[in-house]
Write an enzyme that holds these catalytic residues in place. Structure first.
Site, PDB file in Angstrom:
ATOM      1  N   ARG A   1      -6.078  16.192   3.564  1.00  0.00           N
ATOM      2  CA  ARG A   1      -4.982  15.256   3.850  1.00  0.00           C
ATOM      3  C   ARG A   1      -3.643  15.869   3.409  1.00  0.00           C
ATOM      4  NH1 ARG A   1      -3.729   9.000   2.264  1.00  0.00           N
ATOM      5  NH2 ARG A   1      -3.682   8.191   4.362  1.00  0.00           N
TER       6      ARG A   1
ATOM      7  N   ASP B   1       0.837  -1.202   0.000  1.00  0.00           N
ATOM      8  CA  ASP B   1       0.000   0.000   0.000  1.00  0.00           C
ATOM      9  C   ASP B   1       0.877   1.258   0.000  1.00  0.00           C
ATOM     10  OD1 ASP B   1      -2.312   1.868   1.074  1.00  0.00           O
ATOM     11  OD2 ASP B   1      -3.270  -0.044   0.611  1.00  0.00           O
TER      12      ASP B   1
ATOM     13  N   ASP C   1     -19.114   3.599  -7.514  1.00  0.00           N
ATOM     14  CA  ASP C   1     -20.215   3.867  -8.434  1.00  0.00           C
ATOM     15  C   ASP C   1     -20.095   2.963  -9.651  1.00  0.00           C
ATOM     16  OD1 ASP C   1     -18.492   5.327 -10.454  1.00  0.00           O
ATOM     17  OD2 ASP C   1     -18.230   6.668  -8.735  1.00  0.00           O
TER      18      ASP C   1
ATOM     19  N   SER D   1     -11.451   5.188  -2.703  1.00  0.00           N
ATOM     20  CA  SER D   1     -11.364   6.603  -2.385  1.00  0.00           C
ATOM     21  C   SER D   1     -11.574   6.713  -0.890  1.00  0.00           C
ATOM     22  CB  SER D   1     -12.438   7.387  -3.146  1.00  0.00           C
ATOM     23  OG  SER D   1     -12.454   8.715  -2.672  1.00  0.00           O
TER      24      SER D   1
ATOM     25  N   GLU E   1      -5.632 -18.929  15.168  1.00  0.00           N
ATOM     26  CA  GLU E   1      -6.156 -18.009  14.151  1.00  0.00           C
ATOM     27  C   GLU E   1      -5.535 -18.291  12.780  1.00  0.00           C
ATOM     28  OE1 GLU E   1      -7.531 -14.165  16.812  1.00  0.00           O
ATOM     29  OE2 GLU E   1      -5.407 -14.327  16.278  1.00  0.00           O
TER      30      GLU E   1
HETATM   31  C1  GLA Z   1      -6.912   5.386   1.828  1.00  0.00           C
HETATM   32  C2  GLA Z   1      -7.326   3.951   1.575  1.00  0.00           C
HETATM   33  C3  GLA Z   1      -6.601   3.045   2.537  1.00  0.00           C
HETATM   34  C4  GLA Z   1      -5.113   3.203   2.367  1.00  0.00           C
HETATM   35  C5  GLA Z   1      -4.720   4.657   2.561  1.00  0.00           C
HETATM   36  C6  GLA Z   1      -3.273   4.897   2.220  1.00  0.00           C
HETATM   37  O1  GLA Z   1      -7.391   5.857   3.029  1.00  0.00           O
HETATM   38  O2  GLA Z   1      -8.698   3.804   1.682  1.00  0.00           O
HETATM   39  O3  GLA Z   1      -6.990   1.708   2.327  1.00  0.00           O
HETATM   40  O4  GLA Z   1      -4.748   2.770   1.079  1.00  0.00           O
HETATM   41  O5  GLA Z   1      -5.497   5.520   1.746  1.00  0.00           O
HETATM   42  O6  GLA Z   1      -2.900   6.202   2.387  1.00  0.00           O
END
Ligand code: GLA
Length: 731
Positions: A445, A368, A536, A529, A616
């Site tokens: 942000r 990410d 959508d 987002s 788990e």
């Molecule tokens: C958004 C996404 C999260 C993650 C953050 C990274 O909030 O929804 O899942 O990817 O950005 O900054």
């Protein structure tokens, strides 16, 4: 025939399997809307329109003094504007002389084979199995050279009709469009409710239901994205409509930017519903020969409640909107490092997550935010799509290679549409950000928004993104957008055209997405987002799955996934098992329940596997096996909402197309002393077949199961969940 034309080419009826939609171009050339509902014969219903001399509702010159013929009262396909229909209008124009009037009259029609492809925007497409038809009706503005083409598509099996429109300036002088909505739907008779899906970041798409009366009900977005706050899909239904009863009409907007949807009764109790691009901050100059396309609305009708309506939308979006390799191919079970590490990772940490994940059968690692530029928090780096090899302790190629060597796929996060002021890109191209000269911009942000209307900006992004996707083995891209837009000003657009900027930005985003999707057809795209702020129908054209919400709390997800399910298929909802106490709510739920809730979505994990117990870990293996076992049910089966959130328990169900296999998920949402029994229904079975319930081994007929239901032998505790399966057995 899906499109019937009668009465010398003036009566049009769109026929689906169970519904009919009728229009009639009357002798004055006004295109009347005469019927939408359960399937009927193509008989002219314009006589159902009751005409009376209504005080203060005037009449057009063609009425020749007939005071009962008023545009203010007639049900219309494209209401006029500024000439005596005082209700909500669709197309508002400013002519060169400053006048604001638009009055449309029938000018012909044609039928096209196949569905319509709107240039530069998503729309439903034909498949080999099913080809739609398109009716085009031309309407000419009475006193200018403006022509509007209404496009109606018909998808018979899904009971779906589409509508979009194109405005063309056939004259020599400029025309300014001040509003251009895609759809007007008039109901002459009856009372209706409007269902909308509203919320906020991390609590998206909660159904809200209001009676449509004289006070206008309106939702919309001016955030530049379809938004967490109001989803661009609404239902108009009978006041007593429920899951299995009542007339329901769905309006689903195929657009990811600003929108409006409103409903209101007029002075005579008729209901007008409209949908389209939000007119706030909108205007569009049409020069000689230029055209403007309004996005598509997908209209659906059900004669028996929301369940059928939803199922039709699930099918049409899965089959005719989602594209690409992963439209029907099984999606990999993923692990995303976001909630495990946030920005605090290095190459080794990521590899450790991957190693653990591979052992448990997880199929893909998604890296990410934070792998590029100088990006150790959310204050910098957006726009600098260069790999931070120092942080990754090597190249991205090496990282991807090592992950693939473990037998896993590799995915990567991007947020292409944004720019940080603290980035090399901004230092080099400050004018690439949308901001108004002389006005300090608002931050969200701590980031600004790139001017995606500019080709050079899109070219830069394409070059950077495709450079990475082309040189590193990448199987998945998470495409994020993490703020709402404002301070709309493009440094590259003439000032008279600044009202076009929101839509131009949206078209730019679609252009870049199309280039990426067609350039890298093997890649699975996940839209995002801040979770579900751009969930959508249009985004499904590029990404068959969308991160449903940043809220991963299993109990909140019941509400969020429930609301999302009214229009969007389960296969489109990204859903992950995350750590407890949950990072958004602080709530603790069992690993099993988190798994059961996420199984009803595009499944994955988002936690540090190094921190979960051995027990788990065994559950992870079991959940992946369950996900694979139930995949075709959850991702291709029919979906039933059995018990809505808000009661003691929440339950939903999937049934396969052959009605041989059903799966119900039940989650307790409260606990009580001396608890009452949990009795649940089951739907969608074949009444003539026999089914074994794997929960208790009972064999009963489908009709018995559906009418008598099942009582659990124990009442589950708070937040506990049960999966219940039914299998057809030989008689
Ligand atoms: C958004 C996404 C999260 C993650 C953050 C990274 O909030 O929804 O899942 O990817 O950005 O900054």
């Amino acid at each position: 025939m899906a499109i019937l034309v009668k009465e010398n080419g003036r009566l049009f009826q769109l026929q689906t399997r169970d519904s009919s939609y009728q229009m009639y171009a009357d002798e004055k050339g006004v295109l009347l809307h005469t019927y939408y509902g359960k399937r009927i014969e193509a008989e002219n219903l314009s006589d159902l329109i009751f005409r009376a001399d209504v005080g203060f509702s005037g009449y057009p010159p063609e009425a020749d003094g007939d005071r009962t013929y008023s545009l203010d009262c007639l049900p219309q396909e494209l209401p006029s504007s500024g000439v005596g229909d005082y209700r909500q209008d669709c197309i508002r124009v400013r002519h060169e002389d400053g006048s604001r009037a638009a009055d449309f009259r029938f000018a012909g029609y044609k039928i096209l084979q196949g569905s319509l492809k709107i240039p530069g925007m998503p729309s439903l497409y034909d498949t080999d199995k099913e080809r739609g038809q398109t009716l085009v009706i031309a309407l000419k503005e009475k006193a200018s050279d403006l022509v509007v083409y209404l496009y109606y598509g018909v998808f018979e099996e899904e009971n779906v009709i589409t509508r979009s429109l194109r405005v063309e300036n056939c004259g020599k002088t400029d025309i300014v469009l001040e509003q251009c909505l895609s759809l007007c739907l008039d109901f002459q008779f009856g009372d209706y409710d409007l269902m909308t899906f509203c919320g906020r970041h991390a609590m998206e798409r909660r159904p809200e239901r209001n009676r449509i009366g004289s006070t206008k009900l309106e939702i919309g977005s001016v955030r530049g994205t379809s938004s967490h706050q109001y989803n661009p899909a609404v239902i108009v239904c009978n006041p007593d409509a429920s899951e299995d009863f009542g007339d329901c009409y769905g309006l689903c907007f195929v657009y990811s930017g600003n929108f409006t949807a409103s409903a209101q009764q007029d002075q005579r109790g008729q209901t007008r519903v409209v949908m389209g691009i939000n007119p706030r901050q909108f205007s569009w100059i049409l020069k000689e020969g230029e055209t403007f396309w309004a996005p598509q609305v997908i209209l659906g009708y059900s004669d028996c409640g929301f369940t059928k309506l939803s199922r039709q939308y699930h099918r049409i979006l899965r089959e005719h909107m989602c594209r690409g390799k992963y439209k029907s191919k099984k999606r990999p079970v993923l692990i995303n490092n976001w909630e495990a590490t946030y920005f605090d990772f290095d190459g080794e940490k990521i590899l450790n997550i991957a190693r653990e994940a591979a052992k448990l059968g997880i199929e893909m690692l998604v890296l990410d935010d934070g792998w590029f530029g100088r990006r150790d928090d959310d204050n910098s780096g957006l726009g600098d799509w260069y790999v931070n090899e120092k942080k990754l302790e090597g190249s991205l190629e090496e990282l991807s290679g090592k992950i693939h060597d473990m037998g896993m796929k590799f995915g990567l996060w991007f947020e292409p549409e944004m720019i940080s002021e603290d980035s090399d890109l901004y230092r080099e191209h400050p004018d690439w950000a949308l901001q108004i000269p002389g006005r300090e911009p608002n931050r969200g942000r701590n980031q600004l928004v790139l001017d995606m209307s500019r080709k050079e900006v899109r070219d830069y992004l394409f070059e950077r993104i495709s450079g990475i996707l082309g040189s590193v083995e990448i199987d998945y891209v998470k495409w994020d957008v993490n703020r709402s837009l404002c301070d709309m000003y493009s440094h590259a657009l003439e000032k008279e055209r600044m009202g076009e900027i929101y839509h131009r930005v949206m078209l730019g985003i679609y252009d870049l997405l199309e280039r990426i999707v067609s350039g890298f057809p093997e890649i699975l795209l996940e839209g995002c987002s801040g979770g579900g702020g751009r969930f959508d129908a249009a985004m499904l054209y590029y990404s068959p799955q969308i991160w449903c919400s940043d809220n991963t709390d299993a109990v909140n997800r019941l509400d969020i996934q429930y609301g999302t399910s009214f229009f969007y298929p389960v296969s489109s909802m990204g859903a992950h098992v995350s750590a407890v106490p949950n990072h958004q709510t602080g709530r603790t739920t069992s690993f099993a329940t988190r798994g059961h809730v996420a199984l009803s979505g595009s499944f994955g994990y988002e936690l540090d596997l190094g921190r979960i117990s051995e027990e788990e870990k065994e559950l992870v293996k079991r959940q992946i096996a369950e996900f694979n076992r139930y995949y075709s049910l959850t991702h291709e089966g029919d979906y039933y909402r059995l018990e809505p959130p808000g009661g003691r328990f929440n339950a939903w169900e999937f049934v396969d197309a052959g009605k041989n296999h059903a799966l119900e998920t039940l989650v307790m949402t409260s606990a009580e002393g001396n608890p009452l029994p949990v009795h649940t229904t089951v739907k969608g079975l074949d009444p003539r077949k026999d089914y074994r319930c794997l929960y208790n081994g009972q064999v009963r007929s489908g009709s018995t199961w559906m009418n008598a239901g099942l009582t659990l032998d124990q009442v589950p505790g708070e937040y506990e969940s049960v999966l219940i399966e039914w299998e057809a057995v030989e008689k």
